[in-house]
Every structure is written in structure tokens, then in C-alpha cells.
Design an enzyme around this catalytic site. Structure first.
Site, mmCIF file in Angstrom:
data_model
loop_
_atom_site.group_PDB
_atom_site.id
_atom_site.type_symbol
_atom_site.label_atom_id
_atom_site.label_comp_id
_atom_site.label_asym_id
_atom_site.label_seq_id
_atom_site.Cartn_x
_atom_site.Cartn_y
_atom_site.Cartn_z
ATOM 1 N N HIS B 80 0.844 -1.207 0.000
ATOM 2 C CA HIS B 80 0.000 0.000 0.000
ATOM 3 C C HIS B 80 0.878 1.256 0.000
ATOM 4 C CE1 HIS B 80 -2.906 3.063 1.279
ATOM 5 N NE2 HIS B 80 -2.117 3.323 2.322
ATOM 6 N N ASP B 109 6.465 21.211 -26.724
ATOM 7 C CA ASP B 109 6.434 19.863 -26.130
ATOM 8 C C ASP B 109 7.494 19.825 -25.047
ATOM 9 O OD1 ASP B 109 6.396 17.004 -25.641
ATOM 10 O OD2 ASP B 109 5.442 16.796 -27.602
ATOM 11 N N TRP B 145 7.124 0.025 3.866
ATOM 12 C CA TRP B 145 7.663 0.688 2.654
ATOM 13 C C TRP B 145 9.048 1.246 2.931
ATOM 14 C CZ3 TRP B 145 8.904 5.747 0.979
ATOM 15 C CH2 TRP B 145 8.764 6.745 1.927
ATOM 16 N N SER B 173 12.695 5.833 -13.858
ATOM 17 C CA SER B 173 11.598 6.593 -14.455
ATOM 18 C C SER B 173 11.530 8.002 -13.862
ATOM 19 C CB SER B 173 10.287 5.839 -14.222
ATOM 20 O OG SER B 173 9.198 6.690 -14.435
ATOM 21 N N SER B 174 11.621 8.092 -12.528
ATOM 22 C CA SER B 174 11.532 9.401 -11.886
ATOM 23 C C SER B 174 12.683 10.306 -12.295
ATOM 24 C CB SER B 174 11.579 9.250 -10.364
ATOM 25 O OG SER B 174 10.422 8.651 -9.904
ATOM 26 N N HIS B 257 13.368 11.906 3.342
ATOM 27 C CA HIS B 257 12.793 13.185 3.710
ATOM 28 C C HIS B 257 12.608 14.123 2.521
ATOM 29 C CE1 HIS B 257 10.657 15.487 6.492
ATOM 30 N NE2 HIS B 257 11.116 16.524 5.840
ATOM 31 N N GLU B 259 12.100 13.144 -0.292
ATOM 32 C CA GLU B 259 11.003 12.485 -1.010
ATOM 33 C C GLU B 259 9.640 13.010 -0.552
ATOM 34 O OE1 GLU B 259 10.586 10.444 -3.471
ATOM 35 O OE2 GLU B 259 8.515 9.801 -3.152
ATOM 36 N N TYR B 261 8.960 15.921 0.427
ATOM 37 C CA TYR B 261 8.754 17.239 -0.189
ATOM 38 C C TYR B 261 8.534 17.127 -1.677
ATOM 39 C CZ TYR B 261 9.693 19.050 4.344
ATOM 40 O OH TYR B 261 9.601 19.289 5.670
ATOM 41 N N SER B 272 -1.220 27.389 -5.592
ATOM 42 C CA SER B 272 -0.869 28.782 -5.881
ATOM 43 C C SER B 272 -1.408 29.239 -7.227
ATOM 44 C CB SER B 272 0.655 28.958 -5.868
ATOM 45 O OG SER B 272 1.166 28.579 -4.620
ATOM 46 N N HIS B 306 15.177 13.167 11.876
ATOM 47 C CA HIS B 306 14.021 13.296 12.771
ATOM 48 C C HIS B 306 13.077 12.101 12.645
ATOM 49 C CE1 HIS B 306 11.731 15.808 9.531
ATOM 50 N NE2 HIS B 306 11.406 14.556 9.436
ATOM 51 N N HIS B 307 13.313 11.243 11.642
ATOM 52 C CA HIS B 307 12.546 10.004 11.562
ATOM 53 C C HIS B 307 13.154 8.940 12.465
ATOM 54 C CE1 HIS B 307 10.275 11.289 7.944
ATOM 55 N NE2 HIS B 307 11.358 11.989 7.709
ATOM 56 N N THR B 332 7.238 27.148 5.434
ATOM 57 C CA THR B 332 5.929 26.536 5.179
ATOM 58 C C THR B 332 4.827 27.474 5.665
ATOM 59 O OG1 THR B 332 7.022 24.449 5.667
ATOM 60 C CG2 THR B 332 4.655 24.382 5.339
ATOM 61 N N LYS B 335 4.128 30.241 3.250
ATOM 62 C CA LYS B 335 3.267 29.866 2.126
ATOM 63 C C LYS B 335 1.796 29.919 2.526
ATOM 64 C CE LYS B 335 4.863 27.348 -1.037
ATOM 65 N NZ LYS B 335 5.918 27.679 -1.969
ATOM 66 N N ARG B 454 1.826 1.686 15.263
ATOM 67 C CA ARG B 454 1.418 1.491 13.877
ATOM 68 C C ARG B 454 1.845 0.104 13.406
ATOM 69 N NH1 ARG B 454 5.870 4.964 10.484
ATOM 70 N NH2 ARG B 454 4.703 4.125 8.734
#
Lengths: 373, 539
Positions: B80, B109, B145, B173-174, B257, B259, B261, B272, B306-307, B332, B335, B454
Site C-alpha cells: 500500500h 512539447d 515501505w 523513471s523518476s 525526507h 522524497e 517534499y 498557488s 528526525h525520523h 511553510t 506559504k 502502527r
């Protein structure tokens, strides 16, 4: 015997000690956990105030500045003053948050000058506690019955939060935990102490607590550690220092006697029925989580014992793998987890259950001989 | 303008009409076709990953083990997560980038159209491999994951090899998609469109693309080390051979991390664009929005640990990562304040794209608050690995990233299809999603605070009520997304004819071409020094 005693004692403690809000962080029972709770509430309230201001402004414009009210849009799109203001104000709020957070953190990480040290070792899926400065050590396993988990029996009050042998620590003394793991990463967590520390294989982490009031405190493994991650709770009983000392001395005595008894029993052999009965009990407690109650394992993950060549033919290999485990796999070394009798019984059981029917028995003395080779 | 477009149309009819049949899609190098394929692919993955979430929520509906065994439960949480991150959110943003960036900067293009085709077409294979691994003996990946070693090395099943291979393909791909975005933006802007005149969606994707190029190779390194540890006898993450399992987490989160963002910066760009359009007022603080996005991207490289506060770091490392993490809330916050200031004294209407954008601002900010709470190390020890964290990242990812993608879809559907979508149904989709997403994720905060870890398939009875409510919210949210599918199909098939610019207050080059946008747009670059896009007033 001692297991039953502890379970009975566990039941006698008042439940009030672990009462906590169903919707909020526990305040816990230590000075640190109280400070953590206060910090949590402070930040929560700050966030609420900011939320009310920001969302308030937003809803104000959504209600007042809508086109259906005949509003003509303003054209401003920039204001250096305002932007500097709302960069600096949050920054100052953050500094206000960081100061108490820093002092709490530094206090939490100071595990020096402890009175008692316990080595906590996680493995799939149980905890092991070893008291330094005494000869007491034991495993602590989930005590909830399988039938409750499978919805065949009504669930008890401490469903999934009960163990056969809880950790016992003294109150009013600084207890240091050295935390490590035998296999994957686990995480030892007792919310009431505000202690959560990862158990990393090959490395030792430190944590400490000083509990104010006697009671039973429950927690769980917090780091995903494989299939039964949800089934390895932590239960800690805090006792008055005098009672704790008494308990520890009694445990030392019990463990010493058990070792003597084991040596004495080596001479006696058990018959097949006895071995199978004890073996089944041990198997369900220690082996069935992976190899399954029907011995068929989980293909591709945990090998089947039913019909396995080792269980049918190779007795020495069978004893070896149970006693020493198999490195590079989930198979643990049970030599230090089970008594000689239990090892003998479970090996016998695995060689005769589910149609394996070798008819062979393994005696405690056989296992002992193997281990002393 | 209209005569130019007319000529372009005829021009298309003679030479550049879209080929028909399956080869159109297999061989296409057209940014609009590829964008559509990305978007459809991501929606399919959204449903696949969502149905796995339904399995999870069904099992957690009541205490005890009812439907699945714990090993399969772990596969569901793992796959998931992987599908939603790499299959749903990221391809959706790439699809939007493909469709919109060339039209927003006045380019014909993407700069590298063949690579564009390839970067899409390897994706279905990556996910086919990942999903197929679920049917292997021993099951698919079951280590979360985040695939922490040694659970993913010594203690994993053989599907790990497939997992590693499929993550490699997703990464390739990314990276190709990101290179394409950067090259397009740097080289193909219409005359007069300086960097500080680009629409914010283009800006946010520009920054995101650099993040992707910086961290996807780190992920590739992490999975490769997992592979060699498992199969080739290395000991990167095995203490017995001199390695360190915590090093895995450092490497993973150095990717992980930035990722997160990568999955939110394009949302900032979308919102925006939409809020000024429906507030009928230019975006407040364009320049500070650009700087804030860049600041967030830069800080994202300094906060990964921080993770990992509970892994046992030195106290000074914990302080450093706590301070840096708290610092992120400053840009943040800027914004969020800017969006609110954009609405302030505007002339607001509430079409579906605006509704999703407003929900985004509020719910993303709630996710930001819980993020700030999680940044405080001593309290994080209590929150870490509980449902509080699950609530936090679903608030920023589902009611954040995914709501912004929905907003974008409704905003640009008229441009893509040439038809207006059914506003009534779309509003139904919005309200159903808004209510159910909060029933789904808000109570999780309480479960986590009260101590529910979790990634567990069963829980103690005190959490029974909360989980039941959460599951009901989950099923409702899942079903609500079928309304979205219905709206989109209906809009593709027909509906009221959309004008070139269906939204009164919308700004930007994409609204200067007819709806549906012709197969080829801006064969001749528009002169933006005369008709500047949304950033016209900033200079």
C-alpha cells in the site's frame, strides 16, 4: 510455579495505576513523563492558537470576501513589511518551544548514576530481561491465549498487553535499561515512563526511568519486526525497593534451584506421552508462531516441519538447529531459552506429531550430551 | 491569436494528427498523450493501493484476527505504501507536469520527448513486478515501505529481489522525468518569460525535479545494498560483519525526507495557481513563494534523522535535527499566510477546484501542526511509530498531496477534454471526500496518543471504538473516489463545451489556447512580454 505466582501477583495490583485518557497522551508516572506531557500540551495549545488565527482569517475571507456578496477584488499582492513580520514571529515562537524541549531532552538522555541496570534484549517476538549484579534473567512472552486472538474466546481486559513474566523494577530508584536485539530491530516502549528506544542488533542503546509509584505499566514493541510485531507486549511491575529486593533474592533462589533440579532430572528419562504433552505445550509457545500449529510453516518464509527430512531422519541436525539456531535466518537458538527437558520434549514432539511418527524419543540427557560435546 | 490557433489546427490535420489505435499510445512522444497516460496510470494505482488500504481497515475493524494473517497484513501495509508513494502520487504529479509545463511556458512539447515516452512506459512493468511478487511463495515484501534492514535482508522472503528491481525501475523513471522537466524549463520558455515570471506550478516542479535527481540515486544505492546484503554476502547493515543497521535508516531517510517534499512541493504550485484564480486576485507574495519553496527544498536535506530519534543518537545530533526540523515550519508558514492573504479582500467563488484547494490549505496545515509536534524530540519519543504519525503523514499526503491533485484535475479538465465537468457531481465528490477523510484520519491522532503502535494487525480492546470509526471513514473515502472516476469519464465523453478560459480569474498561457488544447500547441512561441502570465505584476 514461579510463572503462576507472578501472574497471580500481576492480577492483584490495582488497575488504577495505569488509568489514562483514551484520547490523549499519558501523563505517566515519572518526572520525565510529566515533563514530556506538559511539553506536548504546550505545543498543542500553541498550534491551536495559530490555527484559530490562520483559519479564522481564512473563514473570514471565505464568508465576507465572496463574489456573491458583490465583492470587487482588491489588487494588492505584496507587502515586504507583512512578510518580514510573519517570518520573524513564527521564528520567535519556535525559539520559545525549543528552550523547554532542549532542557527536557538533555535530562532524558542523562542515564548516569543509575542504581539498577537491566539488559533488555528483543528477539522475534519476545523480550528477554537480564538483571546486572544478580543471576536473574528470563524471557517475557505474550500471555494472551491464541483462542482470544482468533475470536474463539472472549477477550480479556489486558488483551495483547499481558505477558507470562513481567519485568520487575524498584520504585524511587534510577533504573537504567541497556537495550539490544538478537535479530531484527525492535523498539522497547513503555508510555507511562516516556521511554521508547530501538533495540538494534549488534548495538546497545541506553534509556532510564525513575518511577514514583508502584504499579503495573504496559507497553508494546513499537518497531515493525516481522509477522508477530503486534504480539510482543512489554509489561513492567514497579515495586517498593524493599519488596523489589525480596523479589530479586527469591528469583535468584528459584533460578539456582531450577538449574540444580535440571541436573538431577538428567538421570531420569521421560516416556513418550510425557514428552509429547510437554513438547506440544512448548511448541505452541515457542515454535508455532513461525512453523504454525500444524507444522506446515509458511511456504517461502518459514519451513515446514511436517514431513521435513530433518525431522524424519537427521536427529543430530535437529537437536543442533533447535539448540543453536541457524544464522542468517529467523531460526533462533533455543539452547538458552528452554530447559533441557523442554528442549528434549519439543524435539520429540516435532519428530512425532502431524504424522511424522518416527517413534523416536529425545531425552534431556541426549540434549545435554550434545550441548557438552 | 485565434487566427494563429486556427492555422495551427489545419496544420495538425495535414501532418501531425494523432495516430490511432494502440500504437498511438505505445509510440507517442506527445506530452499531452504521455501526461494523460501518467494520470490514468496513477489513478489505477490509487485504486489498487486504496483497495489494499481497505483490506487493512477491514482487518482492523475489530480486535482479533478475522480476515488476514499477520504476514499478509504486513504485505498489505508495505505494498500500500509503496504503491501510493511511487505509483499514485509521484506519477500523478509527473502527468500534470507533462500536460501543463509546456503549455504554461509556451513550449511546443517537452524537451526530450522520446525519453518522456520511455520514462512512462517502464512504470507499468515496475508495478507489475511489484504486484506479481505478492503471488510468490512466501508472499511479497512485508517489511514496511521503509524496508528497514535487517528485516528486509536476512529476515525477508525471496520477493525482496523483485522489490529491489521494481524500485530501481521506478527510480530510473523518476530521474528521467525530472531531467526532462529541468531541461524543458531551462531551455524552452517563451521569449520574455524570465524565471521570476514563471507560474508557480512550473517553479515548484523545477525545484522538485532537482530534489528527485539528488535523492533517487540514494534510494537506488539503498536497495542495491539490501540486495547484496541478502544475496551476495556483504554486510552493509549487519553488525556481525562490521556493518550497522542504523546506517540503513540514515541512507533511507536521506532519500526519504526530500522524497516527502517531492510529494508536496508540486501541490504548493497547484494551489498557488488555483486560489488566485477563484479569489480573482493576484497571488500574494510571488517572490517569497519561490524563495520559501527553495528554502523548504534546501532544508529537506538537513532533517532526515528526525525520523530516527529513537534509534539512539547522540544528544547533540538530536538537538541539531530538532532545530532544523522546526525551522522548516517558517517557510511553510509563509506559504500558508500568503495563500490566506491572497484570499483576503478577494472576490471568491467556490467551484470544485477551489473547494479542494481550500480543504488542502486547512488540512495540510493541520498536518503541519502535527509535524511540528513530531519535531520536538522529547515528545517524539512518545509519538514515534504510533498512529499519531500515521495520522500526520496521511493528513499531508491524502488531504494534502492527493487533494491538490484532485483540485488540479478539476481545474484543468476543461482544458484537457474540451468539456466542462459535472459541477454537481464534483461537489458531491468533494464533500464526500472531505467528510470521510477526516473521519478516517482525525481519530487516528487519538489512537496514537493513547498508545496504539502502527503496523499492527491486532490491538488491545481500548482502541476498538476508534478503529471502528476509522474503518468506516476509510470505506467511505474509498467509495467516494469512484464518484471522481465517474465525473472524469463523463467529462471525457461529453458535456457542456468549455471555452478557452473557463475560469474568470485564471491567468496563464494554457488559457490562451482553445479547449480542448490542440494536439500541438505553441509551434510558434507566444511573445509573453506582451501577454504576461499570472506573474505579470511582479517585477
Amino acid at each position: 510455579m514461579s510463572i503462576r505466582l507472578i501472574t497471580a501477583l500481576t492480577a492483584m495490583f490495582p488497575i488504577a495505576a495505569q488509568a489514562q485518557s483514551q484520547f490523549n497522551l499519558t501523563q505517566g508516572v515519572t518526572e520525565i513523563s510529566q515533563r514530556v506531557y506538559d511539553l506536548h500540551m504546550t505545543i498543542f495549545y500553541i498550534c491551536c492558537v495559530i490555527g484559530v488565527i490562520v483559519f479564522g482569517a481564512m473563514f473570514w475571507s471565505m464568508i465576507r470576501h465572496r463574489k456573491s456578496n458583490g465583492r470587487k477584488p482588491a489588487t494588492f499582492h505584496e507587502s515586504v513589511k507583512v512578510e518580514i513580520l510573519w517570518t520573524i514571529i513564527p521564528f520567535l515562537i519556535l525559539i520559545g518551544m525549543a528552550i523547554p524541549a532542549t532542557s527536557t531532552l538533555i535530562a532524558m538522555e542523562d542515564s548516569s548514576e543509575s542504581d539498577v541496570t537491566v539488559l533488555v534484549t528483543g528477539s522475534q517476538w519476545k523480550w528477554h530481561y537480564k538483571y546486572f549484579d544478580s543471576n536473574v534473567e528470563y524471557f517475557s512472552l505474550l500471555a494472551t491465549q491464541r483462542d482470544q486472538i482468533e475470536n474463539k474466546l472472549e477477550k480479556g481486559e489486558n488483551y495483547l498487553l499481558e505477558v507470562d513474566r513481567p519485568l520487575v523494577i524498584p520504585t524511587d530508584r534510577k533504573v537504567r535499561f541497556l537495550i539490544t536485539s538478537d535479530d531484527v530491530i525492535h523498539s522497547w516502549w513503555v508510555p507511562d515512563f516516556a521511554v521508547k528506544k530501538d533495540a538494534n542488533p549488534g548495538f546497545i542503546n541506553e534509556a532510564w526511568t525513575k518511577v514514583d509509584q508502584p504499579g503495573i505499566y504496559r507497553g508494546q514493541c513499537a518497531e515493525l519486526c516481522g509477522k508477530d510485531h503486534g504480539f510482543m507486549p512489554v509489561v513492567v511491575i514497579a515495586k517498593e525497593p524493599a519488596e523489589y529486593d525480596k523479589w530479586l533474592a527469591a528469583q535468584e533462589e528459584i533460578q539456582r534451584k531450577a538449574k540444580e533440579e535440571e541436573q538431577r532430572l538428567l538421570a531420569m528419562s521421560m516416556d513418550m506421552t510425557e514428552l509429547m504433552d510437554l513438547g506440544e505445550q512448548v511448541y505452541l509457545g515457542s515454535c508455532a508462531a513461525c512453523h504454525q500449529a500444524n507444522g506446515e510453516g509458511i511456504p517461502g518464509v518459514f519451513p515446514a516441519l511436517k514431513g521435513s527430512p530433518m525431522a524424519l531422519n537427521d536427529m543430530e541436525g535437529h537437536i543442533d538447529i533447535v539448540v543453536n539456531g541457524k544464522s542468517g535466518t529467523s531460526m533462533q537458538a533455543f539452547g538458552n531459552q528452554l530447559s533441557l527437558r523442554e528442549l528434549a520434549a519439543v524435539i520429540t514432539y516435532e519428530r512425532n506429531a502431524w504424522g511424522n511418527d518416527t517413534g523416536e524419543t529425545v531425552q534431556a540427557s541426549d540434549v545435554n550430551a550434545y550441548m557438552n560435546e | 491569436m485565434s487566427t494563429v490557433v486556427g492555422e495551427m489546427d489545419q496544420h495538425d490535420d495535414h501532418h501531425h494528427h494523432a495516430p490511432s489505435g494502440v500504437t498511438r499510445w505505445l509510440f507517442t512522444t506527445n506530452h499531452k498523450d504521455i501526461g494523460s497516460m501518467y494520470l490514468w496510470f496513477s489513478f489505477i494505482m490509487f485504486l489498487v493501493g486504496g483497495s489494499m488500504a481497505m483490506v487493512i481497515r477491514a482487518e482492523l475493524f475489530q480486535p482479533g484476527l478475522q480476515l488476514v494473517d499477520p504476514h499478509f497484513f504486513n504485505q498489505m501495509t508495505t505494498v500500500h505504501g509503496l504503491i501510493m508513494v511511487f505509483g499514485a502520487v509521484m506519477p500523478a504529479f509527473t502527468g500534470l507536469a507533462n500536460w501543463m509545463i509546456p503549455m504554461m511556458i509556451g513550449a511546443p512539447d517537452m524537451a526530450l520527448p522520446r525519453m518522456n515516452n520511455w520514462s512512462f512506459w517502464i512504470l507499468p512493468f515496475a508495478f507489475a513486478i511489484l504486484l506479481a511478487s505478492l503471488f510468490m511463495e512466501g508472499g511479497g515484501p512485508a517489511f514496511g515501505w521503509t524496508f528497514y534492514a535487517p528485516l528486509s535482508t536476512t529476515y525477508s522472503s525471496d520477493s525482496t529481489a523483485l522489490f529491489v528491481f521494481s524500485v530501481h525501475i521506478m527510480g530510473i523513471s523518476s530521474i528521467m522525468g525530472a531531467i526532462n522537466v529541468i531541461v524543458t524549463i531551462m531551455n524552452m520558455r517563451a521569449p520574455g518569460m524570465t524565471y521570476m515570471k514563471m507560474p508557480l506550478f512550473v517553479w515548484s516542479w523545477f525545484i522538485t525535479a532537482f530534489l528527485l535527481i539528488a535523492v533517487m540515486p540514494v534510494l537506488a544505492g539503498a536497495v542495491t545494498m539490501v540486495l547484496t546484503d541478502k544475496y551476495f554476502g556483504t554486510s552493509f547493515f549487519d553488525a556481525a560483519g562490521g556493518g550497522d543497521p542504523v546506517m540503513f535508516q540514515h541512507i533511507f531517510w536521506f532519500f526519504g525526507h526530500p522524497e516527502v517534499y517531492i510529494m508536496i512541493l508540486p501541490s504548493f504550485g497547484i494551489v498557488s495557481a488555483i486560489i488566485p484564480a477563484f479569489a480573482r486576485k493576484p497571488l500574494f507574495g510571488y517572490a517569497s513563494m519561490v524563495y520559501a519553496t527553495a528554502a523548504i527544498a534546501g532544508l529537506s536535506f538537513l532533517v532526515w534523522a528526525h525520523h530516527m530519534f529513537t534509534t539512539g543518537m547522540p544528544v547533540f545530533a538530536e538537538l541539531f535535527f530538532m532545530y532544523c526540523t522546526m525551522l522548516i515550519s517558517v517557510p511553510t508558514g509563509v506559504k500558508v499566510f500568503n495563500w490566506v492573504a491572497t484570499m483576503w479582500r478577494g472576490s471568491i467563488t467556490f467551484e470544485t477546484p477551489m473547494l479542494f484547494s481550500l480543504a488542502f490549505v486547512i488540512l495540510f496545515t493541520i498536518g503541519g501542526f502535527s509535524g511540528l509536534m513530531l519535531a520536538i524530540t522529547p515528545v517524539d519519543f512518545q509519538y514515534h511509530d504510533t498512529y499519531f504519525v500515521v495520522a500526520h503523514f496521511h493528513y499531508v499526503l491524502v488531504s494534502g498531496a492527493i487533494f491538490s491533485i484532485m483540485a488540479a484535475a478539476y481545474f484543468w479538465l476543461p482544458k484537457w477534454t474540451g468539456h466542462m465537468y459535472d459541477e454537481g457531481l464534483a461537489k458531491l465528490h468533494f464533500w464526500a471526500s472531505l467528510i470521510s477523510v477526516n473521519v478516517l484520519f482525525f481519530p487516528m491522532h487519538f489512537a496514537g496518543l493513547a498508545g496504539m503502535p502502527r503496523r499492527i494487525p491486532d490491538y488491545s480492546i481500548q482502541f476498538a471504538d476508534i478503529n471502528q470509526i476509522v474503518s468506516i471513514g476509510g470505506f467511505a473515502f474509498g467509495l467516494s473516489q469512484l464518484i471522481f472516476l465517474w465525473v472524469v469519464i463523463k467529462c471525457v465523453k461529453g458535456g457542456e463545451k468549455a471555452p478557452a478560459k473557463p475560469w474568470e480569474g485564471a491567468e496563464g498561457l494554457e488559457w490562451t489556447v482553445p479547449s480542448p488544447a490542440p494536439y500541438h500547441t505553441f509551434d510558434t512561441p507566444p511573445d509573453t512580454s506582451k501577454t504576461p502570465p499570472e506573474a505579470q505584476d511582479h517585477g
